[in-house]
Design a protein around this motif. Sequence first.
Motif, PDB file in Angstrom:
ATOM      1  N   MET A   1       0.852  -1.174   0.000  1.00  0.00           N
ATOM      2  CA  MET A   1       0.000   0.000   0.000  1.00  0.00           C
ATOM      3  C   MET A   1       0.896   1.235   0.000  1.00  0.00           C
ATOM      4  N   SER A   2       0.614   2.205  -0.882  1.00  0.00           N
ATOM      5  CA  SER A   2       1.428   3.417  -0.941  1.00  0.00           C
ATOM      6  C   SER A   2       1.148   4.291   0.282  1.00  0.00           C
ATOM      7  N   ALA A   3       2.087   5.176   0.559  1.00  0.00           N
ATOM      8  CA  ALA A   3       1.958   6.049   1.734  1.00  0.00           C
ATOM      9  C   ALA A   3       0.728   6.937   1.622  1.00  0.00           C
ATOM     10  N   LYS A   4       0.451   7.409   0.420  1.00  0.00           N
ATOM     11  CA  LYS A   4      -0.702   8.287   0.214  1.00  0.00           C
ATOM     12  C   LYS A   4      -2.006   7.544   0.476  1.00  0.00           C
ATOM     13  N   ILE A   5      -2.105   6.344  -0.040  1.00  0.00           N
ATOM     14  CA  ILE A   5      -3.319   5.537   0.165  1.00  0.00           C
ATOM     15  C   ILE A   5      -3.452   5.170   1.646  1.00  0.00           C
ATOM     16  N   GLU A   6      -2.321   4.829   2.264  1.00  0.00           N
ATOM     17  CA  GLU A   6      -2.360   4.487   3.685  1.00  0.00           C
ATOM     18  C   GLU A   6      -2.827   5.685   4.520  1.00  0.00           C
ATOM     19  N   ASP A   7      -2.292   6.887   4.203  1.00  0.00           N
ATOM     20  CA  ASP A   7      -2.692   8.090   4.943  1.00  0.00           C
ATOM     21  C   ASP A   7      -4.180   8.367   4.788  1.00  0.00           C
ATOM     22  N   ASP A   8      -4.682   8.258   3.567  1.00  0.00           N
ATOM     23  CA  ASP A   8      -6.116   8.471   3.325  1.00  0.00           C
ATOM     24  C   ASP A   8      -6.943   7.478   4.139  1.00  0.00           C
ATOM     25  N   HIS A   9      -6.505   6.223   4.113  1.00  0.00           N
ATOM     26  CA  HIS A   9      -7.208   5.181   4.854  1.00  0.00           C
ATOM     27  C   HIS A   9      -7.180   5.471   6.365  1.00  0.00           C
ATOM     28  N   LEU A  10      -6.010   5.825   6.885  1.00  0.00           N
ATOM     29  CA  LEU A  10      -5.880   6.122   8.312  1.00  0.00           C
ATOM     30  C   LEU A  10      -6.781   7.295   8.719  1.00  0.00           C
ATOM     31  N   LEU A  11      -6.808   8.346   7.923  1.00  0.00           N
ATOM     32  CA  LEU A  11      -7.626   9.510   8.249  1.00  0.00           C
ATOM     33  C   LEU A  11      -9.116   9.174   8.206  1.00  0.00           C
ATOM     34  N   ARG A  12      -9.525   8.349   7.236  1.00  0.00           N
ATOM     35  CA  ARG A  12     -10.936   7.922   7.194  1.00  0.00           C
ATOM     36  C   ARG A  12     -11.281   7.129   8.456  1.00  0.00           C
ATOM     37  N   GLU A  13     -10.385   6.242   8.863  1.00  0.00           N
ATOM     38  CA  GLU A  13     -10.616   5.429  10.065  1.00  0.00           C
ATOM     39  C   GLU A  13     -10.602   6.288  11.339  1.00  0.00           C
ATOM     40  N   ILE A  14      -9.718   7.252  11.367  1.00  0.00           N
ATOM     41  CA  ILE A  14      -9.687   8.172  12.519  1.00  0.00           C
ATOM     42  C   ILE A  14     -11.016   8.920  12.582  1.00  0.00           C
ATOM     43  N   GLY A  15     -11.503   9.351  11.424  1.00  0.00           N
ATOM     44  CA  GLY A  15     -12.798  10.039  11.359  1.00  0.00           C
ATOM     45  C   GLY A  15     -13.936   9.183  11.883  1.00  0.00           C
ATOM     46  N   ARG A  16     -13.792   7.879  11.773  1.00  0.00           N
ATOM     47  CA  ARG A  16     -14.810   6.945  12.291  1.00  0.00           C
ATOM     48  C   ARG A  16     -14.569   6.599  13.762  1.00  0.00           C
ATOM     49  N   GLY A  17     -13.482   7.155  14.332  1.00  0.00           N
ATOM     50  CA  GLY A  17     -13.221   6.936  15.754  1.00  0.00           C
ATOM     51  C   GLY A  17     -12.231   5.824  16.064  1.00  0.00           C
ATOM     52  N   SER A  18     -11.493   5.338  15.075  1.00  0.00           N
ATOM     53  CA  SER A  18     -10.540   4.249  15.303  1.00  0.00           C
ATOM     54  C   SER A  18      -9.314   4.731  16.071  1.00  0.00           C
ATOM     55  N   ARG A  19      -9.130   4.165  17.228  1.00  0.00           N
ATOM     56  CA  ARG A  19      -7.946   4.487  18.035  1.00  0.00           C
ATOM     57  C   ARG A  19      -6.688   3.901  17.411  1.00  0.00           C
ATOM     58  N   ALA A  20      -6.807   2.710  16.913  1.00  0.00           N
ATOM     59  CA  ALA A  20      -5.644   2.055  16.306  1.00  0.00           C
ATOM     60  C   ALA A  20      -5.130   2.872  15.129  1.00  0.00           C
ATOM     61  N   ALA A  21      -6.037   3.378  14.308  1.00  0.00           N
ATOM     62  CA  ALA A  21      -5.637   4.201  13.164  1.00  0.00           C
ATOM     63  C   ALA A  21      -4.977   5.486  13.650  1.00  0.00           C
ATOM     64  N   PHE A  22      -5.531   6.067  14.700  1.00  0.00           N
ATOM     65  CA  PHE A  22      -4.948   7.296  15.242  1.00  0.00           C
ATOM     66  C   PHE A  22      -3.538   7.030  15.760  1.00  0.00           C
ATOM     67  N   GLU A  23      -3.358   5.935  16.490  1.00  0.00           N
ATOM     68  CA  GLU A  23      -2.039   5.613  17.029  1.00  0.00           C
ATOM     69  C   GLU A  23      -1.023   5.400  15.903  1.00  0.00           C
ATOM     70  N   ARG A  24      -1.443   4.735  14.867  1.00  0.00           N
ATOM     71  CA  ARG A  24      -0.555   4.511  13.710  1.00  0.00           C
ATOM     72  C   ARG A  24      -0.197   5.840  13.041  1.00  0.00           C
ATOM     73  N   PHE A  25      -1.203   6.689  12.862  1.00  0.00           N
ATOM     74  CA  PHE A  25      -1.000   8.004  12.255  1.00  0.00           C
ATOM     75  C   PHE A  25      -0.063   8.848  13.122  1.00  0.00           C
ATOM     76  N   TYR A  26      -0.271   8.799  14.430  1.00  0.00           N
ATOM     77  CA  TYR A  26       0.564   9.542  15.364  1.00  0.00           C
ATOM     78  C   TYR A  26       2.013   9.068  15.268  1.00  0.00           C
ATOM     79  N   GLU A  27       2.225   7.768  15.303  1.00  0.00           N
ATOM     80  CA  GLU A  27       3.582   7.217  15.203  1.00  0.00           C
ATOM     81  C   GLU A  27       4.268   7.672  13.921  1.00  0.00           C
ATOM     82  N   LYS A  28       3.500   7.747  12.856  1.00  0.00           N
ATOM     83  CA  LYS A  28       4.054   8.093  11.559  1.00  0.00           C
ATOM     84  C   LYS A  28       4.424   9.578  11.466  1.00  0.00           C
ATOM     85  N   TYR A  29       3.621  10.462  12.093  1.00  0.00           N
ATOM     86  CA  TYR A  29       3.808  11.895  11.874  1.00  0.00           C
ATOM     87  C   TYR A  29       4.186  12.724  13.108  1.00  0.00           C
ATOM     88  N   ALA A  30       4.292  12.135  14.255  1.00  0.00           N
ATOM     89  CA  ALA A  30       4.595  12.905  15.468  1.00  0.00           C
ATOM     90  C   ALA A  30       5.934  13.636  15.359  1.00  0.00           C
TER      91      ALA A  30
END
Length: 190
Positions: A1-30
């Motif tokens: 999965m490309s970084a762009k597609i992964e980011d889009d997916h993570l943000l959609r999941e965060i928007g739905r309230g996914s903690r796991a997606a948020f943690e992954r996104f945080y690790e990637k961009y903190a």
Amino acid sequence: MSAKIEDDHLLREIGRGSRAAFERFYEKYATFVYRTALRIMHDPAEAEDLCHDVFLEVYRTADQYKEERGSVEAWLAVKTRSRCIDRLRKTKIKAKYAKNLPPAKEMATVEETILTKLERDLVRDVLGGIPEAQRQAVYGFYFQAKTHRELAQAMNRPLGTVKSLVRYGLHNLRKQLVQNGWAGKEGREK
């Protein structure tokens, strides 16, 4: 999965309230957000605080990201820069007003001086509202630190009478304080 597609997916999941997606996104961009904030703020503690604020905002508003407006890094950089500028403005405004204020120690002294004067004026007014013998007994006992025996000698009265004058004087002072709104019906300060 490309970084762009992964980011889009993570943000959609965060928007739905996914903690796991948020943690992954945080690790990637903190680190990216922290470094951006540090470059602007020049203060590691402020940069950490701003990083926290930015990620809280991401968690609440992940669905606002639009890929047609730019990359996730650009979106985060704009959010971080905006929060930094807001913080710097607030700090500048606080510093401007703080310059014109006396130091906190002086302010406390001013407040204490005003309160002491108000209390002194109140005591003088309230003492003026009780009978003369009671006023002399209370004043001598509490403000001149005389004993009951010393007051009895000074007032040329029996010891028991002086004790009663002090007790009745305090009772009348409480009544005066209640009437002036400085104490509740029980006689305690508000």
